[in-house]
Design a protein around this motif. Sequence first.
Motif, PDB file in Angstrom:
ATOM      1  N   HIS A   1       0.820  -1.209   0.000  1.00  0.00           N
ATOM      2  CA  HIS A   1       0.000   0.000   0.000  1.00  0.00           C
ATOM      3  C   HIS A   1       0.854   1.260   0.000  1.00  0.00           C
ATOM      4  CE1 HIS A   1      -4.286  -1.348   0.775  1.00  0.00           C
ATOM      5  NE2 HIS A   1      -3.607  -2.466   0.610  1.00  0.00           N
ATOM      6  N   GLN A   2       0.383   2.234  -0.767  1.00  0.00           N
ATOM      7  CA  GLN A   2       0.994   3.550  -0.826  1.00  0.00           C
ATOM      8  C   GLN A   2      -0.119   4.593  -0.885  1.00  0.00           C
ATOM      9  OE1 GLN A   2       4.076   3.949  -3.844  1.00  0.00           O
ATOM     10  NE2 GLN A   2       4.455   1.749  -3.839  1.00  0.00           N
ATOM     11  N   ARG A   3       0.252   5.871  -0.714  1.00  0.00           N
ATOM     12  CA  ARG A   3      -0.743   6.950  -0.783  1.00  0.00           C
ATOM     13  C   ARG A   3      -0.640   7.672  -2.121  1.00  0.00           C
ATOM     14  NH1 ARG A   3      -3.889   8.272   3.305  1.00  0.00           N
ATOM     15  NH2 ARG A   3      -3.492   7.267   5.315  1.00  0.00           N
ATOM     16  N   TYR A   4      -1.797   7.931  -2.693  1.00  0.00           N
ATOM     17  CA  TYR A   4      -1.850   8.545  -4.018  1.00  0.00           C
ATOM     18  C   TYR A   4      -2.938   9.617  -4.065  1.00  0.00           C
ATOM     19  CZ  TYR A   4       0.519   4.174  -5.440  1.00  0.00           C
ATOM     20  OH  TYR A   4       1.380   3.103  -5.561  1.00  0.00           O
ATOM     21  N   ASN A   5      -2.741  10.585  -4.958  1.00  0.00           N
ATOM     22  CA  ASN A   5      -3.826  11.427  -5.434  1.00  0.00           C
ATOM     23  C   ASN A   5      -4.257  10.865  -6.778  1.00  0.00           C
ATOM     24  OD1 ASN A   5      -3.343  13.063  -3.245  1.00  0.00           O
ATOM     25  ND2 ASN A   5      -3.390  14.972  -4.399  1.00  0.00           N
ATOM     26  N   VAL A   6      -5.510  10.468  -6.880  1.00  0.00           N
ATOM     27  CA  VAL A   6      -6.031   9.923  -8.132  1.00  0.00           C
ATOM     28  C   VAL A   6      -6.734  11.045  -8.871  1.00  0.00           C
ATOM     29  CG1 VAL A   6      -7.475   8.152  -9.195  1.00  0.00           C
ATOM     30  CG2 VAL A   6      -6.304   7.663  -7.036  1.00  0.00           C
ATOM     31  N   VAL A   7      -6.238  11.341 -10.078  1.00  0.00           N
ATOM     32  CA  VAL A   7      -6.714  12.515 -10.806  1.00  0.00           C
ATOM     33  C   VAL A   7      -7.079  12.131 -12.239  1.00  0.00           C
ATOM     34  CG1 VAL A   7      -5.361  14.103  -9.400  1.00  0.00           C
ATOM     35  CG2 VAL A   7      -4.373  13.172 -11.495  1.00  0.00           C
ATOM     36  N   GLY A   8      -7.863  13.018 -12.876  1.00  0.00           N
ATOM     37  CA  GLY A   8      -8.320  12.765 -14.228  1.00  0.00           C
ATOM     38  C   GLY A   8      -7.474  13.470 -15.272  1.00  0.00           C
ATOM     39  N   TYR A   9      -7.933  13.351 -16.517  1.00  0.00           N
ATOM     40  CA  TYR A   9      -7.172  13.894 -17.647  1.00  0.00           C
ATOM     41  C   TYR A   9      -7.783  15.175 -18.200  1.00  0.00           C
ATOM     42  CZ  TYR A   9     -10.653  11.375 -20.551  1.00  0.00           C
ATOM     43  OH  TYR A   9     -11.800  10.903 -21.126  1.00  0.00           O
ATOM     44  N   ILE A  10      -8.690  15.794 -17.431  1.00  0.00           N
ATOM     45  CA  ILE A  10      -9.353  17.014 -17.868  1.00  0.00           C
ATOM     46  C   ILE A  10      -8.498  18.224 -17.512  1.00  0.00           C
ATOM     47  CG2 ILE A  10     -11.358  18.496 -17.402  1.00  0.00           C
ATOM     48  CD1 ILE A  10     -11.924  16.156 -19.263  1.00  0.00           C
ATOM     49  N   CYS A  11      -8.537  19.254 -18.368  1.00  0.00           N
ATOM     50  CA  CYS A  11      -7.759  20.472 -18.144  1.00  0.00           C
ATOM     51  C   CYS A  11      -8.477  21.370 -17.144  1.00  0.00           C
ATOM     52  CB  CYS A  11      -7.516  21.197 -19.463  1.00  0.00           C
ATOM     53  SG  CYS A  11      -6.351  22.554 -19.298  1.00  0.00           S
ATOM     54  N   GLU A  12      -8.634  20.868 -15.940  1.00  0.00           N
ATOM     55  CA  GLU A  12      -9.159  21.570 -14.771  1.00  0.00           C
ATOM     56  C   GLU A  12      -8.557  20.841 -13.566  1.00  0.00           C
ATOM     57  OE1 GLU A  12     -11.307  24.085 -14.670  1.00  0.00           O
ATOM     58  OE2 GLU A  12     -12.137  24.098 -16.705  1.00  0.00           O
ATOM     59  N   THR A  13      -8.669  21.442 -12.393  1.00  0.00           N
ATOM     60  CA  THR A  13      -8.422  20.655 -11.194  1.00  0.00           C
ATOM     61  C   THR A  13      -9.463  19.539 -11.193  1.00  0.00           C
ATOM     62  OG1 THR A  13      -7.568  22.551 -10.003  1.00  0.00           O
ATOM     63  CG2 THR A  13      -8.305  20.682  -8.683  1.00  0.00           C
ATOM     64  N   ASP A  14      -9.015  18.342 -11.248  1.00  0.00           N
ATOM     65  CA  ASP A  14      -9.878  17.203 -11.621  1.00  0.00           C
ATOM     66  C   ASP A  14      -9.491  16.011 -10.747  1.00  0.00           C
ATOM     67  OD1 ASP A  14     -11.558  15.497 -13.021  1.00  0.00           O
ATOM     68  OD2 ASP A  14     -10.168  15.245 -14.700  1.00  0.00           O
ATOM     69  N   THR A  15      -9.892  16.060  -9.483  1.00  0.00           N
ATOM     70  CA  THR A  15      -9.412  15.103  -8.497  1.00  0.00           C
ATOM     71  C   THR A  15     -10.505  14.125  -8.093  1.00  0.00           C
ATOM     72  OG1 THR A  15      -7.887  16.781  -7.648  1.00  0.00           O
ATOM     73  CG2 THR A  15      -8.302  14.866  -6.248  1.00  0.00           C
ATOM     74  N   PHE A  16     -10.215  12.842  -8.221  1.00  0.00           N
ATOM     75  CA  PHE A  16     -11.124  11.803  -7.733  1.00  0.00           C
ATOM     76  C   PHE A  16     -10.892  11.512  -6.254  1.00  0.00           C
ATOM     77  CE2 PHE A  16     -11.023  10.445 -12.312  1.00  0.00           C
ATOM     78  CZ  PHE A  16     -12.374  10.583 -12.565  1.00  0.00           C
ATOM     79  N   ALA A  17      -9.626  11.543  -5.820  1.00  0.00           N
ATOM     80  CA  ALA A  17      -9.306  11.178  -4.446  1.00  0.00           C
ATOM     81  C   ALA A  17      -7.972  11.791  -4.057  1.00  0.00           C
ATOM     82  CB  ALA A  17      -9.247   9.661  -4.301  1.00  0.00           C
ATOM     83  N   THR A  18      -7.874  12.205  -2.807  1.00  0.00           N
ATOM     84  CA  THR A  18      -6.647  12.799  -2.275  1.00  0.00           C
ATOM     85  C   THR A  18      -6.107  11.943  -1.131  1.00  0.00           C
ATOM     86  OG1 THR A  18      -7.448  15.021  -2.825  1.00  0.00           O
ATOM     87  CG2 THR A  18      -5.663  14.877  -1.228  1.00  0.00           C
ATOM     88  N   ASP A  19      -4.786  11.688  -1.162  1.00  0.00           N
ATOM     89  CA  ASP A  19      -4.141  10.880  -0.113  1.00  0.00           C
ATOM     90  C   ASP A  19      -4.870   9.558   0.101  1.00  0.00           C
ATOM     91  OD1 ASP A  19      -2.032  12.585   0.474  1.00  0.00           O
ATOM     92  OD2 ASP A  19      -3.177  13.713   1.957  1.00  0.00           O
TER      93      ASP A  19
END
Length: 425
Positions: free
Chosen positions: A332-350
Amino acid sequence: MQLAQNRYTIQGVDVLEIAEEFGLPLYVYDADKIIEKIGVLRSSFSGAPDRGVNLKIKYAAKALTNLSILKLMRMQGIDIEVVSVNEARLALLAGFEPAQIMFTPSGNAFAEIQEAIGMGLKLNVDSIPLLQQIGEVYGGSVAVGLRINPHITEGGNVKIQTGHVDSKFGISVLQRADIQDVVKQYGMTVIGLHVHTGSDFKNADAFLKGANVLFELASDFPDLQFLDFGSGFKVAYKEGDHFTDVADLGAKVSAAFQAFCAGYGRELELCFEPGKFLVSESGHLLVNVNVVKQNPNRTFVQVDSGLNHLIRPMMYDAWHDIVNVSNPAGDHQRYNVVGYICETDTFATDRDLPEVRPNDVLAFKNAGAYGFSMASNYNSRPRPAEVLVYDGKPYLIRQRETFDDILRGQVNLSVLNEAATVAGE
């Protein structure tokens, strides 16, 4: 979605096999989970306190409008609630009869209201001006339901609270006399009262508060056929989340409703309009990992999807559990899961996940409600395909969009082509 020997499956079908067959990104729905949720709701109202109430379930179509999902709902014997004529058209294509369709507009053009009346839909009226218009045009020939704003502040995110005093939805409970004046003026028949105060209710209290408002108003209307308490059942998005105790809700609301019917003098239909409750847990958004990007402070997982496919995290700060389908046993590791849209586009933080590698497949859970139905072509991206796992087999129920779909409807103006040619000379 279940873990079996490090394989994530839906009805025994390996999720990776579904991804391989239909491509990514992809919405996948579990028909068994939808059927299970309908059964849970029905059973919760089947015997309280000594016999069941006359329960009517109306699926809130806006949560997920795919025709195959609507057909599945109809096959389970439930009705449907829509908020636009196009949703009603989809319901008719799925086999619903007009009398099974409740139309609850909110500020819609009167031409659309007239179209709905012409289609034979049941109508919930959301404002005094609309009630007045219907009376002026149709007199007493169109029976209506009334959506009441009870001035109750309940629910989760403020954006999904719909019954408070400042909400745009419904006729204020303080306008009781105005309702009576219009109804009497045109000889209108009111066949139902409706209230929907929001979403993410943890217990029966919010429903009982709304119910008491309708019980009080009901004495004004002798021809009622139903009382509709909307929906708002909270589902669990992660381990330890609170969720609506539907069995407790069923017992308490049924007892209150039966007492009301005894006083009213006859039995009415008790209606609910679940959307998220029925389809949220059935849905999974499968995505591919494009890039794992390590910055000094963060490690970003960049996937082939974004707020154009699942807007809830950015719009409502919604939590969706994320599963690394390809590497469930990784460290296990910690991630920010983000999208490919040209905006702040975050699915999950830490987010704590098993090690994520390029081309891993991730699954966002609880993506059945307001996922695809709120998807867009932002950044000129196509929307995903949709798959329904039914009776242990995955079926394509919506084709993946293409660039031709994005172009469809656009008009190539010849005058601009000519101007561009001259400018380029």
